[in-house]
Design a protein around this motif. Structure first.
Motif, PDB file in Angstrom:
ATOM      1  N   GLY A  75     -16.376  -0.532   0.607  1.00  0.00           N
ATOM      2  CA  GLY A  75     -15.909  -0.637  -0.710  1.00  0.00           C
ATOM      3  C   GLY A  75     -14.574  -1.745  -0.433  1.00  0.00           C
ATOM      4  N   ILE A  76     -14.179  -2.224  -1.789  1.00  0.00           N
ATOM      5  CA  ILE A  76     -12.953  -3.239  -1.857  1.00  0.00           C
ATOM      6  C   ILE A  76     -11.782  -2.420  -0.997  1.00  0.00           C
ATOM      7  N   TRP A  77     -11.868  -1.247  -1.381  1.00  0.00           N
ATOM      8  CA  TRP A  77     -10.390  -0.603  -0.974  1.00  0.00           C
ATOM      9  C   TRP A  77     -10.449  -0.504   0.531  1.00  0.00           C
ATOM     10  N   TYR A  78     -11.368  -0.888   1.105  1.00  0.00           N
ATOM     11  CA  TYR A  78     -11.587  -0.988   2.734  1.00  0.00           C
ATOM     12  C   TYR A  78     -10.418  -2.111   3.371  1.00  0.00           C
ATOM     13  N   ILE A  79      -9.914  -2.925   2.447  1.00  0.00           N
ATOM     14  CA  ILE A  79      -9.034  -3.900   2.907  1.00  0.00           C
ATOM     15  C   ILE A  79      -7.744  -3.243   3.011  1.00  0.00           C
ATOM     16  N   PHE A  80      -7.611  -2.086   2.685  1.00  0.00           N
ATOM     17  CA  PHE A  80      -6.019  -1.625   2.713  1.00  0.00           C
ATOM     18  C   PHE A  80      -6.239  -0.358   3.792  1.00  0.00           C
ATOM     19  N   LYS A  81      -7.335  -0.398   4.590  1.00  0.00           N
ATOM     20  CA  LYS A  81      -7.366   0.461   5.790  1.00  0.00           C
ATOM     21  C   LYS A  81      -6.844  -0.502   6.909  1.00  0.00           C
TER      22      LYS A  81
END
Length: 189
Positions: A75-81
């Motif tokens: 998911g796109i939220w993965y860029i904040f991992k």
């Protein structure tokens, strides 16, 4: 099979192998040890810099659009991992590995290993810088330089060094069988 079709098939195959490699993991603190690096490095060695990096980019895009193919989902939220930087590093590392392998005159295990280590440098450099920035400036979970170095390099690099050696040995054996040399050479143009 035409050269373009063969290139597309191999590119898709390595995208799939990288995704599978994400699920073959050994949990260690902070960044899990997976086989993704093995397949990204082999993509560079076997497909060349452009096709290899393209296979890794496809993997990243598929994960970002929501397919759960990253080590911890998708998911796109993965860029904040914080660990997402290693995926970006895989693209650069694959390109560097493939470029060096393509330029070498003697295709030996040692030379493949040196190409792998050069690519690994970029994976860790980009991954650790991204990790530091995301933790300290985006998600507000500060990490100092020493713990970053300990968890994201010292604990992780031995496994990746072993994978670098394994990859060099595997590519030396597999490349003549698959006839991939012609694909990597044509992808230069």
């Amino acid at each position: 099979m035409t050269s373009k079709t063969k290139s597309l098939v191999y590119c898709g195959l390595f995208t799939a192998l990288i995704a599978v490699g994400a699920f073959i993991k050994i949990p260690i603190p902070v960044v899990p040890f997976t086989l993704q690096y093995l397949f990204t490095m082999m993509a560079g060695l076997l497909l060349g810099p452009r096709l290899g990096a393209l296979a890794v980019t496809f993997y990243m895009v598929l994960g970002l659009i929501g397919l759960p193919i990253f080590a911890e989902g998708g998911g796109i939220w993965y860029i904040f991992k914080p660990s997402f930087g290693y995926i970006i590093g895989f693209i650069a590392g694959t390109f560097v590995t493939g470029y060096i392998a393509q330029q070498m005159k003697k295709k030996s295990v040692i030379n493949y290993l040196l190409a792998n280590l050069a690519g690994l440098f970029f994976v860790y450099a980009i991954g650790m810088i991204y990790y530091y920035i995301i933790c300290n400036f985006v998600i507000n979970t500060p990490i100092a330089v020493w713990p970053l170095f300990l968890y994201c390099f010292i604990l992780a690099v031995p496994g990746d060094l072993a994978l670098s050696i394994l990859g060099a040995l595997m590519v030396k054996r597999v490349k003549p069988i698959l006839g991939i040399e012609a694909i990597a050479m044509k992808s230069r143009a």
